[in-house]
Design an enzyme around this catalytic site. Sequence first.
Site, short mmCIF file in Angstrom:
data_model
loop_
_atom_site.label_atom_id
_atom_site.label_comp_id
_atom_site.label_asym_id
_atom_site.label_seq_id
_atom_site.Cartn_x
_atom_site.Cartn_y
_atom_site.Cartn_z
N ASP B 11 -16.35 29.33 39.11
CA ASP B 11 -15.53 30.42 39.61
C ASP B 11 -15.47 31.48 38.52
O ASP B 11 -15.13 31.17 37.38
CB ASP B 11 -14.11 29.95 39.94
N ASP B 130 -13.10 27.97 53.82
CA ASP B 130 -11.93 27.34 53.21
C ASP B 130 -11.10 26.79 54.35
O ASP B 130 -10.73 27.52 55.27
CB ASP B 130 -11.12 28.38 52.42
#
Lengths: 194, 252
Positions: B11, B130
């Site tokens: 990330d 997600d």
Amino acid sequence: MIAIIKYNAGNVQSVQYALQRVGIDSLVTDDETVIRAADKVIFPGVGHAQSAMQYLQEKQLDKLIVSLRQPVLGICLGLQLLCKHSEEGDTSCLGIFDTEVKLFPPGNFKVPQIGWNNIGEYKSVLFNGLVNEAFVYTVHSYYAALSNETTAITDYILPYSAALEKNNFYAVQFHPEKSGGIGETILKNFIQIT
Amino acid sequence: MLTKRIIPCLDIKDGRTVKGVNFENIRDAGDPVELAILYSQQGADELVFLDITATVEKRKTLIELVKRISANINIPFTVGGGISTVEDVAVLLQYGADKVSINTAAFKNPSLISELSNRFGSQCVVLAIDTKKEADGEWYVYLNGGRTKTDAKTIDWARQAVALGAGEILLTSMNNDGTKGGFAVDITLLLSKELPVPVIASGGAGTMEHFKEIFIDGNADAALAASIFHYKEIGIPDLKEYLTNEKIAIRI
């Protein structure tokens, strides 16, 4: 100088980066004069057979590629376009290899095949120095059938041509530019062909 | 034999690797290119870079990063975060990305998936979802990095996306992410059984057994993790040796 053929397929740049990592200069180009004069030519690509063939024809790169006399390495879509015909868009291809490109049959396996699979039964200098059943990175939904021009085999749903070879034309279905150290050995082997 | 893939995820925020818990409390985990080189040398099968603060101004930073990654990494990598147009993707691929992951923009404009797969091929279009299991027992799609709930069920959206040309699904369970309690087996298995494309399971890796579980019980094609690799809690060589001993097809 190594020429990498520039056309409307993806992943062309990755091959140049891979050659840079093993210390080899190359040029991404669609200039006929430059390609003809190159010591070696790489014909890479990820994309759609029909739109790629149309583009090659518009730019007259189709005639150029089949007339090349120096070592040529097709990668992924490059291999498929060097075959006779592809089921993808029912496309007539360049016809260097007398091989049919087909869609993987439906079944319990995922299509596209994405990931690392092994190659075996080597019959080409491209695979000099590799362990048998070496792992390479592969991404594709269509495959080239086995033929007497097959120089490596991979098994996924069925055995298919992981590599083909005829005269000065070499081709691999997998991506040597993304296959770690194994892929770098294969690229170096191609560069060393005399 | 096609092997199961181990995918470290980086990330990226302001050019650094970061990691949060349940999508919050972000902390620094190092230089992304250094980490990426280390992971590829250790036998990672692929890498994913997600720009979690992607904005127009930061796009150039991301492109610079992609150039550095492609110059140094000899395995495939996926780039995601804030991608919303065909032009965004053309640039990332031009600088050496192999695939792009799209999420919120694809949900809001599903035709983006078909535009991308027609132009670049479905193999480079990874649909990231997600997902969160709600009190009713159903898994729902969340957007904007997990901040926005939708009424869409995950299986329905995944099916639609694959029909439009998504070549892979990157499924992150928000219930499991950052907990180190194991991957979400049930929703991974459902997607893997129902969809013809590979499914990458993400969120919850804490032990080597969790990887075995998601490959065998969840039928995942690939498993993605971040902090356990960044903080050296599990080494990729050890993990791959363990999975091989457990008779799972792994590239050594």
